[in-house]
Design an enzyme around this catalytic site. Structure first.
Site, PDB file in Angstrom:
ATOM      1  N   CYS A  78       7.000 -11.664 -14.123  1.00 47.67           N
ATOM      2  CA  CYS A  78       6.110 -10.236 -13.891  1.00 47.67           C
ATOM      3  C   CYS A  78       6.679 -10.258 -12.312  1.00 47.67           C
ATOM      4  CB  CYS A  78       4.577 -10.527 -13.114  1.00 47.67           C
ATOM      5  SG  CYS A  78       4.284  -9.476 -12.055  1.00 47.67           S
ATOM      6  N   CYS A  81       6.340 -10.402  -7.889  1.00 51.76           N
ATOM      7  CA  CYS A  81       6.584 -10.473  -6.457  1.00 51.76           C
ATOM      8  C   CYS A  81       8.386 -11.407  -6.768  1.00 51.76           C
ATOM      9  CB  CYS A  81       5.726 -12.077  -6.720  1.00 51.76           C
ATOM     10  SG  CYS A  81       4.256 -11.382  -5.988  1.00 51.76           S
ATOM     11  N   CYS A 157      -3.830 -11.016 -10.156  1.00 46.30           N
ATOM     12  CA  CYS A 157      -2.976 -10.682  -9.233  1.00 46.30           C
ATOM     13  C   CYS A 157      -3.643 -11.504  -8.521  1.00 46.30           C
ATOM     14  CB  CYS A 157      -3.102  -9.589  -9.408  1.00 46.30           C
ATOM     15  SG  CYS A 157      -1.326  -8.794  -8.189  1.00 46.30           S
ATOM     16  N   GLN A 276      -0.993   3.561   3.784  1.00 42.44           N
ATOM     17  CA  GLN A 276      -0.415   1.765   3.262  1.00 42.44           C
ATOM     18  C   GLN A 276      -1.051   1.055   2.846  1.00 42.44           C
ATOM     19  OE1 GLN A 276       2.470   1.013   4.005  1.00 42.44           O
ATOM     20  NE2 GLN A 276       3.369   2.990   5.860  1.00 42.44           N
ATOM     21  N   TYR A 305       6.963  13.196   7.823  1.00 42.09           N
ATOM     22  CA  TYR A 305       6.391  12.807   6.709  1.00 42.09           C
ATOM     23  C   TYR A 305       5.222  12.225   7.809  1.00 42.09           C
ATOM     24  CZ  TYR A 305      11.146  12.945   6.107  1.00 42.09           C
ATOM     25  OH  TYR A 305      13.321  13.215   6.413  1.00 42.09           O
ATOM     26  N   GLU A 326       4.384  17.753   6.704  1.00 40.16           N
ATOM     27  CA  GLU A 326       4.400  16.328   5.613  1.00 40.16           C
ATOM     28  C   GLU A 326       4.363  17.605   4.657  1.00 40.16           C
ATOM     29  OE1 GLU A 326       3.763  14.096   2.447  1.00 40.16           O
ATOM     30  OE2 GLU A 326       4.386  13.106   4.273  1.00 40.16           O
ATOM     31  N   CYS A 397      10.598   2.312   5.378  1.00 40.22           N
ATOM     32  CA  CYS A 397      10.320   0.720   4.167  1.00 40.22           C
ATOM     33  C   CYS A 397      11.212   0.432   3.599  1.00 40.22           C
ATOM     34  CB  CYS A 397       8.603   1.254   3.760  1.00 40.22           C
ATOM     35  SG  CYS A 397       9.834   2.450   3.440  1.00 40.22           S
TER      36      CYS A 397
END
Length: 433
Positions: A78, A81, A157, A276, A305, A326, A397
């Site tokens: 998967c 991760c 999960c 988030q 943003y 935004e 990010c």
């Protein structure tokens, strides 16, 4: 005749962006996922270029003391991760090194990088999950296999709430008898494209993304009967490709909105609006933004943003005026409603592309930047360089685009201060510097 790919023995020196371990072989860099620094491994070369290669781990010959058994049986297959095989402290050390490396290598910046702030929970921290739907030797609902668009039906999960697994199972069980409904990306047929689950800790909504406005009554009934699902919303995306959401969202059953609490403020969030995914660490980031703005009373803070207004409202008591910009009309509507909920009469929100700062928002002496992964546009950096706000707080990010943008801001006369990484996504190679 099929020639077997060569196997090699390697010693991993460090982990690089994306989460793969890096070793050297005959002067070339070799990237081996699922490894740890200091390990000696046997790996099979699967891609060989002039100056680098990619290898698949075959055996760990000398394991790192920081290696552990991954919790998920699908780890390594998967694509969700990359770090379950590393103990938490090593994950944090590696992420700090990845941020520092991006700053040095891309931005040519030698900045102090603080230790990564750990998440309160390393498991079940996500408030949102998006499952792909498709045909892969039969209809499937799950996550993409690493580096492909093949789907693995990942259940359970361990990164999201257990009730999400039950909703995935209800959808998958229905799809077994309705395989023609599964979306096929290659020819843009079928109808059901994605299933997304979101929770604010009290309520959970199921967001069903379809190609057309049709939606199966039986699927709605199965999801509605799933314990923990409080509302069902449909999103229509008629365009080809792998973009998840389209322009039309409509409630099917129950109250569709969610409400989070952040920095003492109630935040209403529409089904497709960004928020988030780690609520606890979002609180951490808000506190850091306030700390970086200091005790000064600002004339105007511009939150670019701004999403649903989380940062703007959290700092509205620090300024005479707060303005958020935004591009998403859904998020702007949420932000305006959230300002009303907060009684923040000094907060205003403008719909527009923050990459090209609207001239009508007025001058700002402090700016908060929270761009998507692609970072800040050169046009906005030039605008900031000309406007000269006293302080810029950058929430990123992606360490690579952060490094690029800090270097560009430096050319306009700004000097970067400290960098504080926050672990938003334990078990993955992502972090928020």
């Amino acid at each position: 005749m099929v020639t077997a790919k060569p196997e090699v023995e390697l010693t991993v020196s460090r982990i690089v962006a994306g989460g793969a371990g890096m070793a050297e072989l005959d002067g070339r860099k070799v990237f081996v996922p699922l490894t740890a620094p200091g390990e000696r491994v046997r790996a099979r070369l699967v891609l060989s270029k002039r100056d680098y290669a990619v290898a698949r781990l075959q055996e760990v010959l000398e394991p790192s003391p920081h290696r552990r058994a991954p919790r998920c049986p699908l780890f390594g297959r998967c694509g969700g991760c990359q770090f379950q095989h590393l103990v938490p402290d090593e994950q944090l050390r590696v992420k700090r090194e990845m941020v520092a490396d991006a700053l040095r290598r891309i931005g040519r910046l030698d900045l102090p990088v603080a230790p990564v702030l750990p998440a309160p929970d390393e498991w079940h921290y996500r408030n949102k999950t998006q499952y792909a739907v498709g045909i892969d030797r039969g209809p499937r609902v799950g996550f993409f296999v690493t580096g492909t668009h093949r789907i693995v039906p990942a259940e359970p999960c361990f990164l999201h709430p257990a009730r999400f697994d039950a909703a995935r199972r209800a959808c998958a069980d229905w799809l077994c008898g309705a395989a023609a409904q599964a979306y096929r990306e290659h020819d843009h047929t079928g109808n059901l494209r994605h299933l997304a689950l979101r929770t604010d800790g009290r309520r959970t909504i199921a967001l069903v993304a379809t190609r057309t406005r049709r939606i199966s009554v039986e699927l709605v009934e199965r999801l509605a009967a799933t314990p923990g699902v409080d509302a069902i919303v449909q999103n229509v995306n008629p365009e080809p490709g792998n973009r998840i959401f389209g322009p039309e969202t409509r409630p099917i059953l129950g109250e569709p909105g969610l409400e989070y609490e952040l920095a003492g403020r109630r935040l209403r969030v529409s089904p497709t609006a960004f928020f988030q995914v780690n609520t606890a660490q979002a609180e951490t980031i808000v506190a850091l933004v306030r700390e970086r703005l200091g005790d000064r009373r600002w004339t105007r803070i511009a939150d670019l943003y701004c999403g649903v207004g989380a940062f703007a409202l959290a700092v509205s008591d620090l300024a005479e005026q707060v303005t958020g910009v935004e591009s998403s009309p859904v998020a702007v509507a949420d932000a305006r409603r959230n300002a009303e909920l907060a009684g923040a009469g000094n907060a205003e929100f403008t719909e527009g592309d923050a990459a090209f700062l609207p001239a009508d928002i007025g001058p700002a002496d402090a700016v908060i930047l929270d761009p998507p992964r692609k970072g800040v546009s050169r046009e906005l950096i030039a605008t900031l360089g000309a406007a000269r706000p006293d302080r810029i707080v950058y929430v990123s990010c992606d360490p690579a685009t952060l490094a690029r943008d800090l270097a560009l801001l430096g050319k306009t006369g700004y000097r970067a201060g400290d960098v504080q990484p926050v672990d938003m996504f334990p078990q993955t190679a992502q972090s928020s510097p």
